[in-house]
Structure formats: C-alpha cells, structure tokens
Design an enzyme around this catalytic site. Structure first.
Site, PDB file in Angstrom:
ATOM      1  N   GLY A 155       0.834  -1.203   0.000  1.00 15.18           N
ATOM      2  CA  GLY A 155       0.000   0.000   0.000  1.00 15.18           C
ATOM      3  C   GLY A 155       0.862   1.244   0.000  1.00 15.18           C
ATOM      4  CB  THR A 156       3.417   2.335  -2.451  1.00 17.62           C
ATOM      5  OG1 THR A 156       3.809   0.979  -2.620  1.00 17.62           O
ATOM      6  CG2 THR A 156       4.639   3.222  -2.506  1.00 17.62           C
ATOM      7  NE  ARG A 157      -1.685   4.313  -5.364  1.00 19.55           N
ATOM      8  CZ  ARG A 157      -2.830   4.167  -6.031  1.00 19.55           C
ATOM      9  NH1 ARG A 157      -3.445   5.220  -6.521  1.00 19.55           N
ATOM     10  NH2 ARG A 157      -3.371   2.982  -6.190  1.00 19.55           N
ATOM     11  CG  MET A 158      -2.255   2.731   2.050  1.00 17.57           C
ATOM     12  SD  MET A 158      -3.830   3.449   1.659  1.00 17.57           S
ATOM     13  CE  MET A 158      -4.524   3.602   3.291  1.00 17.57           C
TER      14      MET A 158
END
Ligand code: UD1
Ligand code: CA
Length: 251
Positions: free
Chosen positions: A17-20
């Site tokens: 979930g890199t964009r979290m």
C-alpha cells in the site's frame, strides 16, 4: 477443519500500500478504529464463509498477529514478492487443491463489501454453475478501476485494467471490484495460464476471466454490488472517505 464442499474465500492482503504513506501494511490501516481487513472477514463470516485463506506478504507477521484472535477457520499463505493479484492467488494453490466447493476471491482493501452481495452471488452461482461469476457495478467515475468489457450482445468479454485500456474502453462505467466467485478447478486451471504481459508486468487475476471465456467456459458478470461497494482504499483520501462513509452507515 471446515467442510471442503462449502464455499471458501481467498483474501488478498499481501500488498504494502505504497500510497497509504504509512509503515503499516495496507490491510492493517484502521477504518472505524479497526484494521480494515477485519470488516472483510466479518462480511465473509456473515455470508457463511467459514474457511478463509489469507494471502499475506508485506509485514506478514503483523497481519497474522492482528488476526490471531479471530474466530473461524483462517489459514495463511505467503506471497513473498508482490507480483500481482493473480500471483497472490497462485500462492493458495495447495490450499485450494482440497477445495470441492466454489472459491470466493476478495480484496483486503475493500472493507465495505456487503454480506448480502456475497449471498446474492452464491445464490446465482448455485443456479447457473458458471466457471466464474463476477460481482460488478456501474460507477460514474470509474478512473483507475478495471473495466468490464462486453460484446455486442452484452455477454462478458473480459476485464481490462485502466492502465491497459484504450480511450474507448475507459468510457465504460461498469467496473470490477475484485469480487469473484470461481468454480475452483477453473480457478486453478486459469491461474496456471497467466502471463505478465501488460503495462505493469504483473500477473493479473483479472486475466483469469478472459482465459476462461477463451477456453469456452461460462463467465458471467452481474451488477449486484451496492453503491458503497464501489469504494476501496488505495490512498489516504480514499481511507478518509471510506472511514466517513462507514461511520455514517453505522459500522
Ligand atoms: C484491482 C483489480 C482491478 C479492480 C480493483 C478494485 C487486478 C489486476 N486489478 O486493482 O480490476 O478494479 O482491484 O477492486 O486485479 N495484492 C496482493 N498481492 C499482489 C498485489 C495485490 O496481495 O501482488 C492485494 C493488495 O494488497 C490489495 C488487493 O490485492 O488488497 C488489490 O490490489 P491493488 O494493487 O489495490 O489492485 P488494484 O490496482 O486496485
Ligand atoms: Ca485496490
């Protein structure tokens, strides 16, 4: 051990979930004060799906620890490298070999999944016995999601990822929300044929649908999902939106 004739579930929960913008694995990010994956497992349980195979990868131990106290028949399988959603389900291959009943595949980043929708899918599947039944819905802003492509007669043709879609396909509003119900041997068969020949060089679970259709097997897509199920969590804005939506729904 649960009855292998009953439906089981595979829950995709290996991604970072890199964009979290968080060090937590995505499925442990909290909504309504609980790790989001709990709501997915609650929905499965309410739909009567006891056997839950969870694909873990990034921070696998943290996910296992969070779920240690849960009821139900939970198994973990490890996806060491996150090579795509199809690759994630491939990791459940041995666990699924003993499965006689159908297999539901759902994403751990979609806590608004509704037990009523899962039940509708199970009922429809029991009537028509396809190789794959997809739950879909129409979304006015389908940006970023996989599109359901149909032929001139309205029959299912395939799922095309936003990044791989033509301008014409991007106009389609019927979307894939990663709610799949497979006849298990057809799932295993199509998984063994996946390739990563796409813009993201990933093994896409969505390609199983097209592979099965091409093999002459029946694939159905029915728009049974509720508007709230069009929400999934890929970034901090979506996390906030889902949290607010769930609170307003009384979760
Ligand atoms: C996926 C679907 C897309 C659909 C969307 C929303 C594919 C190729 N695309 O895209 O059609 O519209 O979900 O439902 O499946 N995961 C793993 N291992 C991996 C990759 C992902 O376990 O190697 C997990 C993630 O942790 C997440 C879930 O699978 O819980 C979905 O992955 P994500 O990367 O969010 O897929 P989308 O790009 O949203
Ligand atoms: Ca997603």
């Amino acid at each position: 051990m649960s009855n292998r004739n009953e439906p089981c579930a595979v829950v995709l929960a290996a991604g970072k979930g890199t964009r979290m913008k968080s060090n937590l694995p995505k499925v442990l990010c909290p909504v309504v004060d609980r790790a989001m994956i709990h709501f997915v497992l609650d929905a499965l349980e309410k739909a009567g799906i006891r056997r839950q195979i969870i694909v873990v990868g990034y921070e696998a131990d943290a996910v296992k620890k969070e779920l240690a106290g849960r009821e139900g028949d939970i198994e973990f399988v490890l996806q060491e490298e996150q090579l795509g959603t199809g690759h994630a389900v491939q990791m459940a291959h041995s666990a699924l070999k003993s499965q006689v009943g159908p297999t539901i595949v759902v994403a751990g980043d979609s806590p608004l999944i509704q037990p009523t929708s899962l039940k509708k899918l199970l009922d429809h599947f029991a009537e028509t016995r396809p190789a794959l039944l997809l739950g879909t819905l129409e979304k006015s802003n389908p940006e970023g999601l996989g599109r359901i492509v149909r032929d001139g007669a309205g029959a299912f043709w395939g799922i095309v990822e936003h990044k791989d879609a033509t301008d014409e396909q991007r106009k389609i509003c019927e979307v894939n929300m990663s709610t799949y119900l497979f006849h298990t041997p057809d799932l295993l068969d199509s998984l063994s044929k996946l390739s990563n020949n796409n813009t993201q060089s990933e093994y896409y679970l969505t390609d199983c649908a097209k592979l099965l259709r091409e093999a002459g097997r029946v694939v159905e897509a029915i728009a049974v999902l509720e508007p709230c199920e069009s929400l999934s969590i890929n970034n901090t804005d979506e996390l906030k939106l889902v949290d607010e939506t769930m609170r307003s729904m009384g979760y």
